[in-house]
Each structure stands twice: as C-alpha cells, then as structure tokens.
Design an enzyme around this catalytic site. Structure first.
Site, PDB file in Angstrom:
ATOM      1  N   ASP A   7     100.437  63.804-114.384  1.00 36.45           N
ATOM      2  CA  ASP A   7     101.365  64.938-114.367  1.00 36.45           C
ATOM      3  C   ASP A   7     101.786  65.218-115.811  1.00 36.45           C
ATOM      4  O   ASP A   7     102.556  64.459-116.408  1.00 36.45           O
ATOM      5  CB  ASP A   7     102.602  64.623-113.526  1.00 36.45           C
ATOM      6  CG  ASP A   7     102.329  64.627-112.029  1.00 36.45           C
ATOM      7  OD1 ASP A   7     101.155  64.471-111.642  1.00 36.45           O
ATOM      8  OD2 ASP A   7     103.299  64.744-111.255  1.00 36.45           O
ATOM      9  N   LYS A  15     103.060  72.372-110.995  1.00 36.53           N
ATOM     10  CA  LYS A  15     104.245  71.636-110.552  1.00 36.53           C
ATOM     11  C   LYS A  15     105.484  72.301-111.127  1.00 36.53           C
ATOM     12  O   LYS A  15     105.510  72.679-112.296  1.00 36.53           O
ATOM     13  CB  LYS A  15     104.137  70.181-111.013  1.00 36.53           C
ATOM     14  CG  LYS A  15     105.329  69.296-110.682  1.00 36.53           C
ATOM     15  CD  LYS A  15     105.062  67.867-111.159  1.00 36.53           C
ATOM     16  CE  LYS A  15     106.301  66.987-111.070  1.00 36.53           C
ATOM     17  NZ  LYS A  15     106.056  65.617-111.597  1.00 36.53           N
ATOM     18  N   LYS A  36     102.889  71.563-106.360  1.00 36.73           N
ATOM     19  CA  LYS A  36     103.784  70.415-106.214  1.00 36.73           C
ATOM     20  C   LYS A  36     105.191  70.854-106.566  1.00 36.73           C
ATOM     21  O   LYS A  36     105.432  71.414-107.640  1.00 36.73           O
ATOM     22  CB  LYS A  36     103.360  69.254-107.120  1.00 36.73           C
ATOM     23  CG  LYS A  36     104.323  68.061-107.069  1.00 36.73           C
ATOM     24  CD  LYS A  36     103.830  66.882-107.908  1.00 36.73           C
ATOM     25  CE  LYS A  36     104.865  65.767-107.964  1.00 36.73           C
ATOM     26  NZ  LYS A  36     104.400  64.597-108.755  1.00 36.73           N
TER      27      LYS A  36
END
Length: 221
Positions: A91, A153, A182
């Site tokens: 991430d 995300k 996400k």
C-alpha cells in the site's frame, strides 16, 4: 452477508508507531482465526511474521507512509526490501505535493514504476482523499488506472479524514474496470463495514473490524 463473512474483506491493520511484537502477534492470530484478507503492518515486522507464520498469513505493508512525499527512489527501495522480506501486498502513498502542484503525470509515473517492481503482487495506491479537491480525486483515479495499479485506496487513516461513501462512488465512476477499491479510515461500526462493501469496496482497511464483529456476535447471540 453474515457478520463473519465481512471480515474476509478486511485488511486487519496495526500501524501505530508504538506497535509491539505482541500487538502484531495478536493481530496475526486474529487474522488466522477470522480469515481476514490480510494483515497490514509496519515494514519492520514483515520478515518476523513470515518467519513465524509462513504462508498462512497474507502480509500487506505500507510504503512512503503516511505522508507520501519521500522520493520515488526511496519508495522503490522500501518496496524492494518489503518484497524481499516476504510482503504479498504493498500500500503506497502518492506524493500529494505533486498533486497540489498539478503534476499528475509525475504521480502516474511513480505508481507505474512501483507497480513494475511489485509485478504480479498487489499494489494499492493511497491518494488521501481528505486533502484533495474533486478535480484532484478524479485525476488520481485516472493516474491509478493508467499506471496499472491493482487498487485505489481512500486514506492512510492518519490524515484529517477517512473514507466516505461519496468518494467510493466517485471512484467507481472514474477508475478503469481492472482497478479495485479499498476504503480505509472512517469505518466505525459493523453497519459502516457492510455499507462500504455493498457500495463495491473489495477491501476495507481497519484496526477495529474484528472487535466490532466479535462485539456484535456476543451481543446478538
């Protein structure tokens, strides 16, 4: 969807600066028990988790976290080390200063560079929606798509705000078909968890989901 099934969408997260090995072990044990999608942990714990749990645990870690403004070279080195230590998913945080300077192509190029390093493993791109305008959010949807990342995300959880359903809907309108979503930050209840999943999120990043579900099950049953 049953409460326990919601946890299959969760990146079970412990990213506090003071996270101890005991905290990380507890996180991993809960992840195994409740079959969360992954554990999301500081890079310094990747190898220790891999050595103890082997392939039982899907390990997610963070790069350029939480502010994103380290250089691409530094992020690449972090990424390479994380993968060498055994990470399955990365991430990364975009360079928000580049976004604010209007240099969207530079952001796209950095994402593409890291995706090349990650290869067949999963790259999620944190755009930190709380700091972005509508135009900037849309531009980042395009950058993430064009760069070939696997996920967009919403948030680090360390900014001034977290995920909103409005941003998830905006993502859906502007990302490509191969990009998943996400949501992170802002998931404060089982109802929130269910709502984000129903809206189309493939992952939820949260440190509280397991406790929320356990509490609801204990209360209802």
């Amino acid at each position: 969807m049953k409460e326990l099934e919601l946890l299959h969408y969760v990146d079970h997260t412990q990213l506090k600066a003071v996270a101890t090995w005991e905290d990380i072990e507890n996180l991993c044990e809960e992840a195994l028990e409740y079959k969360t999608a992954s554990v999301c942990i500081p890079p310094c714990y990747i190898k220790r988790i891999r050595d103890k749990y082997g392939s039982q645990i899907n390990i997610c870690t963070v790069i350029g976290f939480p502010l994103g403004y380290s250089t691409t070279t530094a992020k690449a080195a972090e990424c390479e080390q994380a993968l060498e230590d055994g990470a399955d998913e990365i991430d990364m945080v975009i360079n928000i200063t580049d976004v604010k300077n209007g240099d969207y192509k530079k952001v796209e190029d950095e994402i593409a560079f890291l995706k090349k390093i990650v290869g067949d493993k999963v790259l999620k791109v944190i755009i930190e929606t709380c700091y972005l305008t509508l135009e900037e959010k849309i531009a980042m949807c395009h950058a993430v798509t064009n760069a070939g990342a696997d996920f967009i995300k919403t948030s680090t959880g360390f900014g001034t705000g977290g995920a909103t359903l409005e941003d998830v809907r905006l993502f859906k309108e502007n990302i490509g078909p191969d990009v998943k979503i996400k949501a992170a930050g802002g998931v404060k209840s089982v109802e929130d968890l269910a709502a984000f999943i129903a809206e189309g999120c493939a992952r939820i990043g949260t440190s509280s989901a397991v406790n929320l579900i356990k509490g609801k099950i204990a209360k209802d049953y």
